[in-house]
Structures are given as structure tokens and as C-alpha cells.
Scaffold this motif. Structure first.
Motif, mmCIF file in Angstrom:
data_model
loop_
_atom_site.group_PDB
_atom_site.id
_atom_site.type_symbol
_atom_site.label_atom_id
_atom_site.label_comp_id
_atom_site.label_asym_id
_atom_site.label_seq_id
_atom_site.Cartn_x
_atom_site.Cartn_y
_atom_site.Cartn_z
ATOM 1 N N TYR B 4 0.842 -1.205 0.000
ATOM 2 C CA TYR B 4 0.000 0.000 0.000
ATOM 3 C C TYR B 4 0.876 1.255 0.000
ATOM 4 N N ILE B 5 1.928 1.209 0.819
ATOM 5 C CA ILE B 5 2.799 2.382 0.881
ATOM 6 C C ILE B 5 3.499 2.594 -0.457
ATOM 7 N N ALA B 6 3.928 1.484 -1.069
ATOM 8 C CA ALA B 6 4.587 1.618 -2.366
ATOM 9 C C ALA B 6 3.629 2.185 -3.402
ATOM 10 N N LEU B 7 2.383 1.724 -3.342
ATOM 11 C CA LEU B 7 1.368 2.245 -4.264
ATOM 12 C C LEU B 7 1.169 3.745 -4.048
ATOM 13 N N SER B 8 1.150 4.137 -2.779
ATOM 14 C CA SER B 8 0.997 5.555 -2.462
ATOM 15 C C SER B 8 2.157 6.356 -3.024
ATOM 16 N N ALA B 9 3.375 5.811 -2.905
ATOM 17 C CA ALA B 9 4.546 6.536 -3.417
ATOM 18 C C ALA B 9 4.467 6.674 -4.932
ATOM 19 N N VAL B 10 4.081 5.597 -5.608
ATOM 20 C CA VAL B 10 3.975 5.661 -7.072
ATOM 21 C C VAL B 10 2.960 6.714 -7.483
ATOM 22 N N MET B 11 1.835 6.725 -6.785
ATOM 23 C CA MET B 11 0.791 7.671 -7.156
ATOM 24 C C MET B 11 1.238 9.109 -6.907
#
Lengths: 199, 97
Positions: B4-11
Motif C-alpha cells: 500500500y505504501i509503495a502504491l501511495s509513493a507511485v501515485m
């Protein structure tokens, strides 16, 4: 878990579509998909109220505001045909690589934080079953965090005043419109008494 | 949870790329909304991780601020369009000394 990967792929795809679409209306559509998928992700994180708020406020209010402005600006003229976007063709792959690098940096920093979390990943949400429910959220908002909530009202007030000052009509209202010829021909509601002029 | 955190960073960085690369102020504003949402996703993820709903409250306040920001930003876009009949981030240099 498969659902998570599908959702995250769709989230990134809609985000990319949002920032690459040529017309702002397409961007809004991409952003709409992004917000809805994000609301579903909030549901998987036990944030029910935020999921609803995400749909209602973001998709329902902010995006409609964007659509109104687009409709307002692009009526009759083409305001956005000035030139190409700033990023040249070769800049996009470079940006993607920079993005991946930055993601790795952020991720590795955050990972150390996550390792120290009190209840390790996949742990049952610690305290109560009601974590993230609307009631839990409301109690926390209106007791512990009441002051930020009140300040929010002030913030929105300032925003409304600012918008009215910025985009409001600069000219004062016209004093009174002159009666048009058609208005004079119209039959009056109260008929004046016909007075025959005495000879 | 890490994903989830990685997804947040990508976004978030997609939003940054949008702000840097696009010239249309409306799309720049939408990219800013993307960044707000990425931050919200991180907040909600940490909130779940620590089983503490302060992150939810914070995300709620961020949504409020985002609404105010969008309203003000769009008003500025409308005013700029009224003044010069086109809207371009690069051309908005009236305040330059």
C-alpha cells in the motif's frame, strides 16, 4: 491479494491516463476512476467513512467543479492550443526512471518504520472490532479532535470568501433595466382605468 | 501493508510528473489532487497499521483542504482566463519582476 493487485494496477493506470490525456475532460474521467478505485482501497483498509467521503466529496463535488470550469473556459474558444507540453518525448522515460528510483528510496525509508509497528503487518486491527467504523470515527472527531474540526469551518469560510472575491462579478449590478418595447406592448396585470379625456 | 505504501509513493510521483510536465493548469490542479490522494492513502494505511484512527481524522482534514484548494485554484484559473483569454502555466508571468 489478487484483488489488491488488480486495484493497484487500475489505480496506477488511471493516474497515468489522468496526467497524459490531451483534453482536460478525459483527465477528469481518469481522475474519477482513480477516486472510485481509491475508495475501494479505503474499504479494504477498514476506512469506511473515508471511502464514502472520497466518493461524495471528491467525485461528487470537486470533479464536478473541474467539469464546470472546463465547460466555462472552453466555450467557443480553444484556450489550450498554445503549444506542446513542456516535457519532450525523451523526457517521459527519464521521468519514469526517476519516479521508480524515488519510489525505491521512499519505500526503503518507510519500510524501517513499518517494521517498528506495534502490531505487525496483517495483524488483526488491534484494539476493537469497531476500528474505522463511522461511530469510531465520529467519536474521535468530535471529542479528541474537535478543535481541528472547528478550524476546518473557518478554512472553508475563507475559501468561499476568496472565491467570491476572485471570480465574483467585478461590476456592480446594473441599476434597473429599461423597459423594452415588448414589455410596453404586454397587457398589464392591473388594467389602468380608461379615462376618456373630456372635450 | 508495504505494498500500500509503495502504491501511495507511485501515485504521489505520478502527480509530481503531472505537475512538472503539463502546461494546462487544470491538469496541474488534477495532478495536485492525485498527490493529496496518495498522501491520504499513506495516512490511512498507517492508521490501519497502528490501529489508531488519528490517520483517518487527518485524511478527512486533508480532503477538506483539498476541496478549498480546488475551489481557490479554479477561481484563479477563471480569473486568468478572463484577463488574457488563454490559460497556460508558462505564460502566467505577470508577477515576474
Amino acid at each position: 491479494m489478487i484483488a489488491f493487485w488488480l486495484l493497484s494496477f487500475a489505480l496506477i493506470a488511471t493516474a497515468v491516463f489522468t496526467i497524459t490525456a490531451q483534453k482536460p475532460v478525459y483527465s477528469v474521467v481518469g481522475l474519477l476512476g482513480n477516486f472510485v478505485i481509491l475508495a475501494i482501497l479505503y474499504l479494504t483498509l477498514n476506512a469506511e467513512f473515508l471511502a464514502v467521503i472520497q466518493i461524495v466529496v471528491y467525485s461528487g463535488a470537486i470533479l464536478i467543479l473541474f467539469l464546470f470550469v472546463i465547460a466555462l473556459l472552453s466555450s467557443g474558444v480553444k484556450p489550450f492550443d498554445i503549444g506542446p507540453d513542456r516535457a519532450p518525448r525523451i523526457g517521459i522515460p527519464a521521468a519514469v526512471f526517476a519516479l521508480i528510483g524515488l519510489c525505491i528510496v521512499v519505500f526503503s525509508v518507510v519500510r524501517a518504520q513499518i517494521a517498528g509497528a506495534p502490531n505487525a503487518p496483517q495483524g488483526v486491527t488491534g484494539t476493537a472490532d469497531s476500528f474505522g467504523s463511522v461511530g469510531d470515527f465520529g467519536v474521535a472527531l468530535f471529542t479528541k479532535n474537535l478543535l481541528p474540526f472547528e478550524v476546518t469551518a473557518l478554512l472553508l469560510m475563507v475559501a468561499v470568501i476568496g472565491v467570491v472575491l476572485l471570480a465574483g462579478d467585478e461590476k456592480p449590478a446594473p441599476p434597473r433595466r429599461k423597459p423594452k418595447a415588448r414589455d410596453l406592448e404586454r397587457e398589464p396585470i392591473v388594467k389602468p382605468v380608461e379615462t376618456v379625456a373630456p372635450r | 501493508m508495504e505494498s500500500y505504501i509503495a502504491l501511495s509513493a507511485v501515485m504521489f510521483f505520478l502527480g509530481v510528473v503531472g505537475v512538472i510536465a503539463r502546461r494546462n493548469p487544470l491538469i496541474v490542479l488534477m495532478s495536485i489532487e492525485l498527490m493529496f490522494n496518495a498522501a491520504n492513502l499513506a495516512l490511512v494505511t498507517f492508521s490501519k497499521l497502528w490501529a489508531n484512527n488519528t490517520g483517518h481524522i487527518f485524511a478527512f482534514l486533508v480532503i477538506t483542504v483539498a476541496a478549498a484548494e480546488a475551489a481557490i485554484g479554479l477561481a484563479i484559473v477563471v480569473v486568468a482566463f478572463r484577463k488574457q483569454h488563454y490559460v497556460d502555466v508558462d505564460e502566467a508571468s505577470t508577477l515576474k519582476g
